[in-house]
Design a protein around this motif. Sequence first.
Motif, PDB file in Angstrom:
ATOM      1  N   ARG A 195       0.829  -1.338  -0.023  1.00 53.23           N
ATOM      2  CA  ARG A 195       0.233  -0.185   0.020  1.00 53.23           C
ATOM      3  C   ARG A 195       0.916   1.193  -0.128  1.00 53.23           C
ATOM      4  O   ARG A 195       0.489   2.301  -0.254  1.00 53.23           O
ATOM      5  N   ASP A 196       2.162   1.226   0.486  1.00 55.12           N
ATOM      6  CA  ASP A 196       3.045   2.171   0.456  1.00 55.12           C
ATOM      7  C   ASP A 196       3.533   2.597  -0.918  1.00 55.12           C
ATOM      8  O   ASP A 196       4.282   3.749  -1.117  1.00 55.12           O
ATOM      9  N   ASN A 197       3.573   1.685  -1.670  1.00 55.95           N
ATOM     10  CA  ASN A 197       4.094   1.762  -3.246  1.00 55.95           C
ATOM     11  C   ASN A 197       2.844   2.446  -4.152  1.00 55.95           C
ATOM     12  O   ASN A 197       1.872   1.670  -4.371  1.00 55.95           O
ATOM     13  N   PRO A 198       2.793   3.574  -4.586  1.00 57.76           N
ATOM     14  CA  PRO A 198       1.734   4.156  -5.156  1.00 57.76           C
ATOM     15  C   PRO A 198       1.448   3.310  -6.490  1.00 57.76           C
ATOM     16  O   PRO A 198       0.455   3.527  -7.126  1.00 57.76           O
ATOM     17  N   ASN A 199       2.572   2.720  -6.954  1.00 56.64           N
ATOM     18  CA  ASN A 199       2.019   2.139  -8.315  1.00 56.64           C
ATOM     19  C   ASN A 199       1.867   0.603  -7.968  1.00 56.64           C
ATOM     20  O   ASN A 199       2.189  -0.129  -9.063  1.00 56.64           O
ATOM     21  N   SER A 200       1.703   0.016  -6.949  1.00 55.20           N
ATOM     22  CA  SER A 200       1.236  -1.217  -6.843  1.00 55.20           C
ATOM     23  C   SER A 200      -0.243  -1.433  -7.476  1.00 55.20           C
ATOM     24  O   SER A 200      -0.884  -0.575  -7.525  1.00 55.20           O
ATOM     25  N   ILE A 201      -0.393  -2.838  -7.874  1.00 50.63           N
ATOM     26  CA  ILE A 201      -1.509  -2.981  -8.575  1.00 50.63           C
ATOM     27  C   ILE A 201      -2.665  -2.986  -7.443  1.00 50.63           C
ATOM     28  O   ILE A 201      -3.707  -2.418  -8.216  1.00 50.63           O
ATOM     29  N   ILE A 202      -2.818  -3.178  -6.445  1.00 49.17           N
ATOM     30  CA  ILE A 202      -3.872  -2.975  -5.553  1.00 49.17           C
ATOM     31  C   ILE A 202      -3.982  -1.420  -5.354  1.00 49.17           C
ATOM     32  O   ILE A 202      -5.318  -0.903  -5.381  1.00 49.17           O
ATOM     33  N   ASN A 203      -3.066  -0.526  -5.346  1.00 50.19           N
ATOM     34  CA  ASN A 203      -3.395   0.808  -5.309  1.00 50.19           C
ATOM     35  C   ASN A 203      -3.898   1.338  -6.631  1.00 50.19           C
ATOM     36  O   ASN A 203      -4.930   2.204  -6.795  1.00 50.19           O
ATOM     37  N   ILE A 204      -3.496   1.028  -7.871  1.00 49.38           N
ATOM     38  CA  ILE A 204      -3.944   1.531  -9.230  1.00 49.38           C
ATOM     39  C   ILE A 204      -5.209   1.111  -9.576  1.00 49.38           C
ATOM     40  O   ILE A 204      -6.239   1.777  -9.832  1.00 49.38           O
ATOM     41  N   ILE A 205      -5.652  -0.182  -8.929  1.00 48.86           N
ATOM     42  CA  ILE A 205      -6.812  -0.535  -9.339  1.00 48.86           C
ATOM     43  C   ILE A 205      -7.925  -0.129  -8.392  1.00 48.86           C
ATOM     44  O   ILE A 205      -9.242  -0.021  -8.631  1.00 48.86           O
ATOM     45  N   THR A 206      -7.648   0.254  -7.085  1.00 47.61           N
ATOM     46  CA  THR A 206      -8.285   0.824  -6.307  1.00 47.61           C
ATOM     47  C   THR A 206      -9.050   2.318  -7.019  1.00 47.61           C
ATOM     48  O   THR A 206      -9.838   2.689  -7.012  1.00 47.61           O
ATOM     49  N   LEU A 207      -7.642   2.975  -7.487  1.00 50.57           N
ATOM     50  CA  LEU A 207      -7.864   4.149  -8.146  1.00 50.57           C
ATOM     51  C   LEU A 207      -8.922   4.113  -9.276  1.00 50.57           C
ATOM     52  O   LEU A 207      -9.862   4.983  -9.691  1.00 50.57           O
ATOM     53  N   ALA A 208      -8.687   3.091 -10.050  1.00 48.56           N
ATOM     54  CA  ALA A 208      -9.357   2.910 -11.380  1.00 48.56           C
ATOM     55  C   ALA A 208     -10.780   2.518 -10.794  1.00 48.56           C
ATOM     56  O   ALA A 208     -11.882   3.211 -11.485  1.00 48.56           O
ATOM     57  N   ARG A 209     -11.228   1.900  -9.755  1.00 46.92           N
ATOM     58  CA  ARG A 209     -12.452   1.533  -9.366  1.00 46.92           C
ATOM     59  C   ARG A 209     -13.268   2.861  -8.798  1.00 46.92           C
ATOM     60  O   ARG A 209     -14.471   3.002  -9.049  1.00 46.92           O
ATOM     61  N   GLU A 210     -12.374   3.638  -8.155  1.00 46.06           N
ATOM     62  CA  GLU A 210     -13.150   4.860  -7.601  1.00 46.06           C
ATOM     63  C   GLU A 210     -13.465   5.897  -8.876  1.00 46.06           C
ATOM     64  O   GLU A 210     -14.370   6.244  -8.748  1.00 46.06           O
ATOM     65  N   ASN A 211     -12.706   5.756  -9.848  1.00 44.08           N
ATOM     66  CA  ASN A 211     -13.021   6.512 -10.938  1.00 44.08           C
ATOM     67  C   ASN A 211     -14.123   6.131 -11.629  1.00 44.08           C
ATOM     68  O   ASN A 211     -15.003   6.761 -12.099  1.00 44.08           O
ATOM     69  N   ALA A 212     -14.305   4.802 -11.642  1.00 43.84           N
ATOM     70  CA  ALA A 212     -15.180   4.090 -12.443  1.00 43.84           C
ATOM     71  C   ALA A 212     -16.690   4.283 -11.729  1.00 43.84           C
ATOM     72  O   ALA A 212     -17.878   4.579 -12.147  1.00 43.84           O
ATOM     73  N   ARG A 213     -16.468   4.358 -10.279  1.00 40.93           N
ATOM     74  CA  ARG A 213     -17.470   4.376  -9.570  1.00 40.93           C
ATOM     75  C   ARG A 213     -18.350   5.646  -9.802  1.00 40.93           C
ATOM     76  O   ARG A 213     -19.551   6.082  -9.628  1.00 40.93           O
ATOM     77  N   SER A 214     -17.313   6.835  -9.888  1.00 39.02           N
ATOM     78  CA  SER A 214     -18.031   8.139 -10.111  1.00 39.02           C
ATOM     79  C   SER A 214     -18.451   8.565 -11.527  1.00 39.02           C
ATOM     80  O   SER A 214     -19.347   9.631 -11.672  1.00 39.02           O
ATOM     81  N   VAL A 215     -18.424   7.551 -12.448  1.00 35.97           N
ATOM     82  CA  VAL A 215     -18.970   7.788 -13.833  1.00 35.97           C
ATOM     83  C   VAL A 215     -19.722   6.639 -14.082  1.00 35.97           C
ATOM     84  O   VAL A 215     -19.785   6.131 -15.222  1.00 35.97           O
ATOM     85  N   GLN A 216     -20.445   5.773 -13.008  1.00 36.21           N
ATOM     86  CA  GLN A 216     -21.081   4.704 -13.286  1.00 36.21           C
ATOM     87  C   GLN A 216     -22.256   4.618 -14.348  1.00 36.21           C
ATOM     88  O   GLN A 216     -22.336   3.800 -15.299  1.00 36.21           O
ATOM     89  N   GLU A 217     -22.698   5.887 -14.208  1.00 31.54           N
ATOM     90  CA  GLU A 217     -23.955   6.138 -15.320  1.00 31.54           C
ATOM     91  C   GLU A 217     -23.466   6.400 -16.649  1.00 31.54           C
ATOM     92  O   GLU A 217     -24.288   6.320 -17.460  1.00 31.54           O
ATOM     93  N   HIS A 218     -22.211   6.561 -16.863  1.00 31.63           N
ATOM     94  CA  HIS A 218     -21.831   6.779 -18.426  1.00 31.63           C
ATOM     95  C   HIS A 218     -21.094   5.582 -18.974  1.00 31.63           C
ATOM     96  O   HIS A 218     -20.544   5.699 -20.009  1.00 31.63           O
TER      97      HIS A 218
END
Length: 311
Positions: free
Chosen positions: A75-98
């Motif tokens: 979690r301390d590595n900003p480019n770890s897969i778990i951090n990247i996919i968490t960010l991807a999911r947060e962005n997707a959640r904000s545009v779910q209707e699109h």
Amino acid sequence: MLSRVASSLYWLSRYVERSDGILRMLKINYASSQDTIHEFTWDPVIRISSGGNEKEISAVKNDSRSVVEYLLFNRDNPNSIINIITLARENARSVQEHIAKDLWQCLNEYYHTVKDPKLLWHIQKDDPITALDILIKQVMLYYGTADSTMERGEIRSFMSIGKYLERSIQSIDTLDIKFISISDNPDLLTDTSYWKHLLLSLGGYELYLKSYREGFGAENVLELVMLNKDFPRSAIYSVNNIHRYFERLKSEKNIDHYNNLLFNIGRLNSSITYSSVYSMKEEGLHQYLVNIKNELYTIGNLLNEYYFANS
């Protein structure tokens, strides 16, 4: 389209593409670390994929399982897969209707797969390749779902621009790091396995074998990754697609900004199109790649300024 929505679509796509590149590189390099008879180093992969601090990196870089675990789950590595996919999911959640419902479910499943404790068990106790294959299949499922469900409009254009911008940066980073390593160790220049692993990590191994009959060579690898218009991960293929999808965003409402950004994309396209392996080497390969990457960053910054309201 709201600038906030455009930004989320763009970054969602960039994060998923980044995860794909990291996973494929990890898989090939882990296999190489187990098979090679020479001393293996994770330094090039860590330099490309990690944003963590030097102490953490030094503690894991000589142990292949620890490197894979660090790049997947730390979690301390900003480019770890778990951090990247968490960010991807947060962005997707904000545009779910699109986005298509199937695409949201696919990305949500990817997120929960990354968090599955079984993956960590595979890496620590069993075979890390199994864990990496599970995640790579999730990315492939995402891309298949996006291709078959998303409308071909503004939404798709912003997502595709993000995807190909990220992909071109990754390919150039990989080339740059690999050729810098040759400067430190000239014996790698004639090491067949070195070039094979580079091509495998970019998905270009089979196309290379079809295109070049004389075996593995640095110049041919450079030509394929930078200039081959049929290779989906080449720089020119990605920039051509950035240009193609950006043209679909033309609107009289922001024509000045559009023209300025289109000029930058066109200039970059020409810089690559009218290059050759010889001209790259004449300029100095490292400097050439740095210049191309800076142009890509400029395009990303202008997108942020003109279309995403500096989000």
